[in-house]
Scaffold this motif. Structure first.
Motif, short mmCIF file in Angstrom:
data_model
loop_
_atom_site.label_atom_id
_atom_site.label_comp_id
_atom_site.label_asym_id
_atom_site.label_seq_id
_atom_site.Cartn_x
_atom_site.Cartn_y
_atom_site.Cartn_z
N UNK A 24 -17.79 -27.59 53.20
CA UNK A 24 -17.22 -28.85 52.73
C UNK A 24 -16.20 -28.58 51.63
N UNK A 25 -15.03 -29.20 51.76
CA UNK A 25 -13.99 -29.06 50.75
C UNK A 25 -14.05 -30.23 49.78
N UNK A 26 -13.65 -29.97 48.54
CA UNK A 26 -13.73 -31.01 47.51
C UNK A 26 -12.61 -32.05 47.64
N UNK A 27 -11.63 -31.79 48.52
CA UNK A 27 -10.60 -32.76 48.82
C UNK A 27 -10.11 -32.51 50.24
N UNK A 28 -9.33 -33.43 50.75
CA UNK A 28 -8.81 -33.34 52.12
C UNK A 28 -7.91 -32.10 52.25
N UNK A 29 -8.27 -31.21 53.18
CA UNK A 29 -7.44 -30.01 53.43
C UNK A 29 -6.93 -29.97 54.87
N UNK A 30 -6.98 -31.13 55.55
CA UNK A 30 -6.47 -31.22 56.92
C UNK A 30 -7.20 -30.18 57.77
N UNK A 31 -6.46 -29.25 58.37
CA UNK A 31 -7.11 -28.17 59.16
C UNK A 31 -6.83 -26.81 58.54
N UNK A 32 -6.53 -26.79 57.24
CA UNK A 32 -6.17 -25.55 56.56
C UNK A 32 -7.44 -24.79 56.16
N UNK A 33 -8.22 -24.42 57.18
CA UNK A 33 -9.54 -23.84 56.95
C UNK A 33 -9.74 -22.65 57.89
N UNK A 34 -10.17 -21.54 57.32
CA UNK A 34 -10.40 -20.30 58.08
C UNK A 34 -11.82 -19.81 57.86
N UNK A 35 -12.33 -19.06 58.83
CA UNK A 35 -13.67 -18.47 58.75
C UNK A 35 -13.58 -16.96 58.90
N UNK A 36 -14.37 -16.24 58.11
CA UNK A 36 -14.40 -14.77 58.13
C UNK A 36 -15.84 -14.29 58.24
N UNK A 37 -15.98 -13.12 58.87
CA UNK A 37 -17.27 -12.42 58.95
C UNK A 37 -17.15 -11.16 58.09
N UNK A 38 -18.20 -10.90 57.29
CA UNK A 38 -18.16 -9.73 56.44
C UNK A 38 -19.46 -8.96 56.54
N UNK A 39 -19.34 -7.68 56.89
CA UNK A 39 -20.50 -6.79 56.91
C UNK A 39 -20.35 -5.80 55.75
N UNK A 40 -21.47 -5.39 55.13
CA UNK A 40 -21.42 -4.50 53.96
C UNK A 40 -20.62 -3.23 54.24
N UNK A 41 -19.72 -2.91 53.32
CA UNK A 41 -18.94 -1.68 53.44
C UNK A 41 -17.78 -1.75 54.41
N UNK A 42 -17.59 -2.91 55.01
CA UNK A 42 -16.51 -3.04 56.00
C UNK A 42 -15.48 -4.07 55.52
N UNK A 43 -14.34 -4.06 56.17
CA UNK A 43 -13.32 -5.06 55.88
C UNK A 43 -13.75 -6.41 56.46
N UNK A 44 -13.63 -7.50 55.70
CA UNK A 44 -13.88 -8.82 56.30
C UNK A 44 -12.98 -9.03 57.51
N UNK A 45 -13.51 -9.75 58.51
CA UNK A 45 -12.79 -9.97 59.76
C UNK A 45 -12.54 -11.47 59.96
N UNK A 46 -11.30 -11.81 60.34
CA UNK A 46 -10.97 -13.20 60.66
C UNK A 46 -11.62 -13.59 61.98
#
Lengths: 107, 119
Positions: A24-46
């Motif tokens: 949940x965003x504290x204000x309207x952000x339209x669709x300017x939203x991304x999700x990432x997966x992060x595993x320990x010791x690795x680069x986060x992935x889009x």
């Protein structure tokens, strides 16, 4: 700054489960939203960009939805390689801000 | 394949300057924003700032003007400098490419480099 609030912070699930994470965003952000997966010791992935677009190479069991202030990341059938921490991030404005993360663990 | 790799000292003394470099391979630096992000122990991700290929930059006010990002397009790298560090600046530092396509997103990220501030 725009505050991003994820829930839950921690999730325990089994292989094959359907998993849903909300952001949940504290204000309207339209669709300017991304999700990432992060595993320990690795680069986060889009995983998902623009709220619902699947990044190339990401399995189709991942999906995103929402607009405005409420967003969802769904994993339709949890696989062993999906145990990780997931972050949402807004790119509506600077400073860019992230949710606090949702750690998905094996039940 | 675009790859980003952070480098720099893993230990910095309090009050000194933290300097890190991100080397970019597999892509031109033109038309992207080049970003630094950090994650303090047990905490979430904090956006530090970015720089465009033309040198325009923006920073998180949380760093109170202590952070500066530089870009060297001829050598395909960009750098972060944080002045007057304290223990609160101890973190894993990530570099990432910010892709502007209407909506912006970060892809790819580097693997991260752990920086500890300690005497």
């Amino acid at each position: 700054d725009i505050q991003m609030t994820q829930s839950p912070s921690f999730l325990s699930a089994s292989i094959g489960d359907r998993v849903t994470i909300t952001c949940r965003a504290s204000q309207n952000i339209n669709i300017y939203l991304n999700w990432y997966q992060h595993k320990p010791g690795k680069a986060p992935q889009l995983l998902i960009f623009a709220a619902s677009s699947l990044q190339s190479g990401v399995p189709s069991r991942f999906s995103g939805s929402g607009s405005g202030t409420d967003f969802t990341l769904t994993i339709s059938s949890l696989q062993p390689e999906d145990f990780a921490t997931y972050y949402c991030q807004q790119s509506y404005t600077t400073p860019r801000t992230f949710g606090q993360g949702t750690r998905v663990d094996l039940k | 394949q675009v790859l980003l790799q952070e480098s720099g000292p893993g230990l910095v003394k309090p009050s000194e300057t933290l300097s890190l470099t991100c080397s970019v391979s597999g892509a031109s630096m033109r038309n992207y924003y080049w970003t630094w992000i950090r994650q303090s122990p047990g905490k979430g991700l904090e956006w530090i700032g970015y720089i465009y290929h033309n040198g325009n930059s923006k920073y998180n006010p949380s760093l109170k003007g202590r952070a500066t990002i530089f870009i060297d397009t001829s050598n395909n790298q960009f750098s972060l400098r944080v002045l007057s560090v304290t223990a609160a600046d101890s973190a894993i530092y990530y570099c990432a490419r910010d892709i502007p396509r209407g909506v912006n997103w970060l892809d790819p990220w580097g693997q991260g480099i752990l920086v500890t501030v300690s005497s």
